[in-house]
Design a protein around this motif. Sequence first.
Motif, short mmCIF file in Angstrom:
data_model
loop_
_atom_site.label_atom_id
_atom_site.label_comp_id
_atom_site.label_asym_id
_atom_site.label_seq_id
_atom_site.Cartn_x
_atom_site.Cartn_y
_atom_site.Cartn_z
N ASP A 123 -2.57 22.10 -11.50
CA ASP A 123 -2.74 20.53 -10.17
C ASP A 123 -3.97 21.30 -9.42
N GLY A 124 -3.94 22.82 -9.61
CA GLY A 124 -5.03 23.52 -8.55
C GLY A 124 -6.39 23.30 -9.09
N LEU A 125 -7.12 23.64 -10.85
CA LEU A 125 -7.89 22.82 -11.45
C LEU A 125 -8.58 21.42 -11.15
N CYS A 126 -7.34 20.28 -11.15
CA CYS A 126 -8.01 19.23 -10.59
C CYS A 126 -7.79 19.18 -9.07
N VAL A 127 -7.78 19.24 -8.26
CA VAL A 127 -7.60 19.18 -6.85
C VAL A 127 -9.47 20.36 -7.26
N GLY A 128 -9.56 20.88 -6.71
CA GLY A 128 -10.34 21.77 -6.64
C GLY A 128 -11.69 21.63 -7.49
N PRO A 129 -12.90 22.26 -6.86
CA PRO A 129 -14.29 21.58 -7.01
C PRO A 129 -14.84 21.52 -8.48
N GLY A 130 -15.12 20.88 -9.20
CA GLY A 130 -15.46 20.40 -10.14
C GLY A 130 -14.32 19.83 -11.16
N LYS A 179 -19.98 16.76 -7.53
CA LYS A 179 -19.45 17.25 -6.34
C LYS A 179 -18.25 16.42 -6.72
N THR A 180 -16.70 17.31 -6.32
CA THR A 180 -15.44 16.82 -6.40
C THR A 180 -15.01 17.18 -5.48
N SER A 181 -14.25 15.51 -4.69
CA SER A 181 -13.42 16.23 -3.53
C SER A 181 -11.86 15.16 -2.84
N ALA A 182 -11.03 15.75 -2.65
CA ALA A 182 -9.92 15.45 -2.44
C ALA A 182 -9.44 14.87 -0.99
N ALA A 183 -8.77 13.61 -0.95
CA ALA A 183 -8.20 14.03 0.76
C ALA A 183 -7.13 12.35 0.06
N VAL A 184 -5.83 12.59 1.36
CA VAL A 184 -5.05 11.46 1.40
C VAL A 184 -5.40 10.81 1.88
N THR A 185 -5.58 9.12 1.01
CA THR A 185 -5.81 8.03 0.69
C THR A 185 -4.84 6.57 0.51
N GLU A 186 -5.33 5.63 1.67
CA GLU A 186 -4.62 5.04 1.27
C GLU A 186 -4.60 3.87 0.02
N LEU A 187 -3.32 3.42 -1.04
CA LEU A 187 -3.84 2.77 -2.01
C LEU A 187 -3.34 1.64 -2.06
N SER A 208 0.62 -1.45 -0.20
CA SER A 208 -0.20 -0.32 0.20
C SER A 208 0.95 1.32 0.18
N PHE A 209 0.57 2.08 -0.20
CA PHE A 209 0.57 3.95 -0.35
C PHE A 209 0.16 4.78 -0.15
N ASN A 210 -0.36 6.02 -0.20
CA ASN A 210 -0.55 6.96 0.49
C ASN A 210 -0.93 7.64 -0.92
N ALA A 211 -1.66 8.78 -1.01
CA ALA A 211 -2.23 9.33 -2.40
C ALA A 211 -2.94 10.03 -2.30
N LEU A 212 -3.56 11.59 -3.01
CA LEU A 212 -3.92 12.70 -3.11
C LEU A 212 -5.02 12.14 -3.78
N LEU A 213 -6.14 11.58 -3.24
CA LEU A 213 -7.41 10.36 -4.10
C LEU A 213 -8.60 12.58 -4.46
N VAL A 214 -8.98 12.25 -5.95
CA VAL A 214 -9.58 12.83 -6.12
C VAL A 214 -10.78 12.02 -6.67
N THR A 215 -12.03 12.03 -5.83
CA THR A 215 -13.52 11.23 -6.06
C THR A 215 -14.55 12.18 -5.84
#
Length: 330
Positions: free
Chosen positions: A46-53, A15-23, A2-9
């Motif tokens: 990156d700001g566009l991809c991480v942010g809302p939308g 609505k999108t959200s980003a959180a550090v997730t174990e994958l 496993s490893f950590n990643a910032l996952l956008v769902t």
Amino acid sequence: MSFNALLVTKDEDGKTSAAVTELTEDRLPEGDVTVAVSHSTLNYKDGLCVGPGGGLVRNYPHVPGVDFAGTVERSDHPGYKPGDKVVLTGWRVGEAHWGGYAQKARVKGDWLVPLPEGMTARQAMAVGTAGFTAMLAVNALEDHGLAPGDGPVLVTGAAGGVGSVATALLAALGYEVAAVTGRPETEAYLRDLGAGRIIPRADLAETVKRPLESETWAGCVDAVGGAMLARVLGQMKYGASVAAVGLAGGAQLPATVIPFLLRGVNLLGIDSVMQPYDSRVRAWSRIAELMPMDKLEAMIQPATLSDLPDLGAAILKGGVKGRVVVDVNA
């Protein structure tokens, strides 16, 4: 493993959200090289991809991060073996393909370049796509005849990522640099990077009726676009070039063709995403050779994966100075 990643769902309401997730590694996309990422960075994309939308993201869940540097863990590519230090920028990684906001990444080996000799992964990500783009712009200006002693070189959006590195590189090469900024508090920072003149953004922000003004600039790295680029084109010296690298001031260009026809001005488009391998290696080699590492260090704002949602929002509002370096293992 496993490893950590910032996952956008994305939820059912879009609505999108980003959180550090174990994958786990079986979640990684296809590719012939697996990299243990040590550092990434923050760009406007990156700001566009991480942010809302989700910005440029097409498929969810998604790991953003258009840049990364690290060490090859596994490779089926003839150019790389385990233990090799590598850098990735571009190729729509972090947009269409999972990117560098994770402790592991899997990509096509053709997208990688070797980490330059004498440069650390942290330094490479202090440079990142922004600095790589700045070097491409300087190379293009010099390939079109710009040389130290020709006169002042203008850098717009100078306190941003591309502008900061462009200012430092041009100064290191012996150019007289005029830095444009809308943030008076960045004047000392820009002078430390090597800017000899500071020009308030308001001085260049408005279009004028005259298509030509006094010949002032021997070259320009423009990260703003829009009305400012139109104004700058009319101030270029005969035969001079502008390297266009951004559109912070808008995608429209309210200009005339007069500077091109009467002064032979060149407008050079700089794309960092799909650059061929040889051009990438040339740019990274020059960065390693020319970049004053003390000045690079002065640009760095350290960050972790968990800091990225807030920083992504800040960069979209023009609230980030210099270069954010993300330690994905912190």
